[in-house]
Design a protein around this motif. Structure first.
Motif, PDB file in Angstrom:
ATOM      1  N   ILE A 121       0.814  -1.219   0.000  1.00  0.00           N
ATOM      2  CA  ILE A 121       0.000   0.000   0.000  1.00  0.00           C
ATOM      3  C   ILE A 121       0.853   1.277   0.000  1.00  0.00           C
ATOM      4  O   ILE A 121       0.419   2.309  -0.500  1.00  0.00           O
ATOM      5  CB  ILE A 121      -0.955  -0.004   1.218  1.00  0.00           C
TER       6      ILE A 121
ATOM      7  N   ALA B 280      -1.139  -1.372  -4.037  1.00  0.00           N
ATOM      8  CA  ALA B 280      -2.576  -1.452  -3.788  1.00  0.00           C
ATOM      9  C   ALA B 280      -2.846  -1.751  -2.322  1.00  0.00           C
ATOM     10  O   ALA B 280      -1.955  -2.159  -1.578  1.00  0.00           O
ATOM     11  CB  ALA B 280      -3.209  -2.535  -4.665  1.00  0.00           C
ATOM     12  N   ASP B 281      -4.100  -1.555  -1.930  1.00  0.00           N
ATOM     13  CA  ASP B 281      -4.575  -1.882  -0.600  1.00  0.00           C
ATOM     14  C   ASP B 281      -5.068  -3.322  -0.614  1.00  0.00           C
ATOM     15  O   ASP B 281      -6.004  -3.659  -1.356  1.00  0.00           O
ATOM     16  CB  ASP B 281      -5.722  -0.927  -0.230  1.00  0.00           C
TER      17      ASP B 281
ATOM     18  N   LEU C 251      -6.850  -4.913   1.325  1.00  0.00           N
ATOM     19  CA  LEU C 251      -8.257  -5.063   1.719  1.00  0.00           C
ATOM     20  C   LEU C 251      -9.216  -4.831   0.553  1.00  0.00           C
ATOM     21  O   LEU C 251     -10.393  -5.164   0.643  1.00  0.00           O
ATOM     22  CB  LEU C 251      -8.593  -4.070   2.840  1.00  0.00           C
ATOM     23  N   ARG C 252      -8.685  -4.268  -0.535  1.00  0.00           N
ATOM     24  CA  ARG C 252      -9.542  -3.971  -1.688  1.00  0.00           C
ATOM     25  C   ARG C 252      -9.055  -4.650  -2.967  1.00  0.00           C
ATOM     26  O   ARG C 252      -9.687  -4.488  -4.023  1.00  0.00           O
ATOM     27  CB  ARG C 252      -9.607  -2.453  -1.913  1.00  0.00           C
ATOM     28  N   VAL C 253      -7.992  -5.389  -2.890  1.00  0.00           N
ATOM     29  CA  VAL C 253      -7.439  -5.998  -4.101  1.00  0.00           C
ATOM     30  C   VAL C 253      -8.394  -7.063  -4.646  1.00  0.00           C
ATOM     31  O   VAL C 253      -9.057  -7.773  -3.894  1.00  0.00           O
ATOM     32  CB  VAL C 253      -6.042  -6.601  -3.825  1.00  0.00           C
ATOM     33  N   ARG C 254      -8.475  -7.127  -5.970  1.00  0.00           N
ATOM     34  CA  ARG C 254      -9.353  -8.091  -6.631  1.00  0.00           C
ATOM     35  C   ARG C 254      -8.519  -9.092  -7.425  1.00  0.00           C
ATOM     36  O   ARG C 254      -7.394  -8.806  -7.825  1.00  0.00           O
ATOM     37  CB  ARG C 254     -10.319  -7.383  -7.581  1.00  0.00           C
TER      38      ARG C 254
ATOM     39  N   GLN D  64      -6.830  -8.041 -10.645  1.00  0.00           N
ATOM     40  CA  GLN D  64      -5.710  -7.103 -10.573  1.00  0.00           C
ATOM     41  C   GLN D  64      -4.367  -7.828 -10.501  1.00  0.00           C
ATOM     42  O   GLN D  64      -3.324  -7.217 -10.715  1.00  0.00           O
ATOM     43  CB  GLN D  64      -5.841  -6.203  -9.346  1.00  0.00           C
TER      44      GLN D  64
ATOM     45  N   VAL E  90      -7.897  -8.825   6.288  1.00  0.00           N
ATOM     46  CA  VAL E  90      -7.117  -9.128   5.085  1.00  0.00           C
ATOM     47  C   VAL E  90      -7.198 -10.616   4.750  1.00  0.00           C
ATOM     48  O   VAL E  90      -7.446 -10.999   3.596  1.00  0.00           O
ATOM     49  CB  VAL E  90      -5.644  -8.696   5.252  1.00  0.00           C
TER      50      VAL E  90
ATOM     51  N   HIS F 191     -10.732 -11.488   3.523  1.00  0.00           N
ATOM     52  CA  HIS F 191     -10.987 -10.930   2.187  1.00  0.00           C
ATOM     53  C   HIS F 191     -10.266 -11.735   1.114  1.00  0.00           C
ATOM     54  O   HIS F 191     -10.864 -12.068   0.071  1.00  0.00           O
ATOM     55  CB  HIS F 191     -10.522  -9.470   2.131  1.00  0.00           C
TER      56      HIS F 191
ATOM     57  N   GLU G 214     -11.800 -13.806  -1.954  1.00  0.00           N
ATOM     58  CA  GLU G 214     -11.559 -13.267  -3.301  1.00  0.00           C
ATOM     59  C   GLU G 214     -10.729 -14.197  -4.171  1.00  0.00           C
ATOM     60  O   GLU G 214     -10.860 -14.186  -5.402  1.00  0.00           O
ATOM     61  CB  GLU G 214     -10.859 -11.902  -3.175  1.00  0.00           C
TER      62      GLU G 214
END
Length: 282
Positions: free
Chosen positions: A81, A109-110, A112-115, A118, A138, A141, A145
């Motif tokens: 991050i 990237a963060d 907690l929001r990575v897909r 990506q 984390v 998630h 994911e």
């Protein structure tokens, strides 16, 4: 110290890199950098990696663990991050592991929001020194994911490790324990002293190893809603704790009885499969 063509970072190296980048570890980002080569070797060994593994590393920081991972797997996908640290990491790999540097891909990237889309590939293992304040979110998630993850080995605060790996019946068994168990079997495998970090945290750390298990055949959101309700008032019986979730205490008792769960029990006594049965009867 060199491992498989990778020269690992020691205390002097870590401080020199931090000074070069004008990095001052922040509590906000949970930055405690590992400066002990033996510790990162222990982490990699505990992960039981295969040479074909694609490893996802979260929060690589200055690269201490990254350099130990590169010889042990096919590729490392590092999610960082901090843009300054993310920009420097490839150069550190080229300097200290020139023959292995092409195995590294860095994504600023963060976590907690990575897909999944990506990432450059499908990671099979998550190996990371996680910031204490976001460790559980984390892990949950990324397990949700990235179904390609088969193994997770994370270094977290010792207390968090106990919660992640706890089984039913204990005081530390709670929401993180059940939600981790939805995805994987977890166990604490080692304690890590605070002295291996810079700056030195005020708690010890531990390694938790998780092995993916078949996901229950149920709606995850529905099951997790029951888990959250059961532990929101953990001293109460399930009949009382689930009253709001079910609409009334009487309805909660009906659902629990239909699921084969004694309404007088408490959430801390139930397995993830118990919660699955309760959710299915709602």
């Amino acid at each position: 110290m060199t491992v498989g063509g990778s020269a690992l970072l020691g205390p002097v190296d870590v401080r020199r890199l931090a000074a070069e980048l004008d990095v001052r570890p922040t509590k906000k980002l949970g930055q405690n950098f590992v400066h002990d080569p033996n510790t990162v070797r222990r982490i990699v060994a505990a992960a039981g990696l295969d040479p074909a593994d694609v490893v996802l590393e979260v929060g690589p920081g200055l690269g201490s663990l990254t350099l130990a991972l590169l010889p042990a797997c096919a590729r490392v996908l590092a999610v960082e991050i901090d843009p300054v640290l993310a920009a420097r990491l490839p150069a550190t790999a080229r300097e200290r592991a020139p023959d292995l540097a092409d195995r590294l891909t860095v994504l600023p990237a963060d976590a907690l929001r990575v897909r999944a889309d990506q990432l450059d590939g499908e990671p099979t293992a998550l190996v990371a020194n996680l910031p204490y304040n976001i460790a559980v979110p984390v892990v949950l998630h990324l397990l949700a994911e990235l179904p390609s993850l088969r193994t997770v080995l994370v270094m977290v605060q010792a207390e968090v490790a106990d919660r992640m790996a706890a089984g039913p019946g204990g005081k530390v068994y709670g929401v993180p324990s059940v939600k981790v168990a939805w995805y994987a079997q977890a166990r604490r495998v080692a304690t890590v002293p605070r002295s291996v970090f810079w700056p030195v945290p005020n708690v010890d750390s531990a390694l938790v190893l998780m092995t993916r298990r078949p996901t229950p055949d149920a709606d995850r959101a529905a099951v997790f809603a029951v888990v959250d309700a059961a532990f929101a008032q953990r001293r109460k019986t399930l009949r009382a704790a689930l009253a709001g979730w079910a609409g009334s205490a009487a309805r909660a008792e009906e659902v629990l009885t239909a699921a084969g769960v004694d309404p007088k029990r408490r959430g801390e006594q139930l397995t993830v499969d118990d919660f699955v049965r309760i959710a299915s009867r709602a």
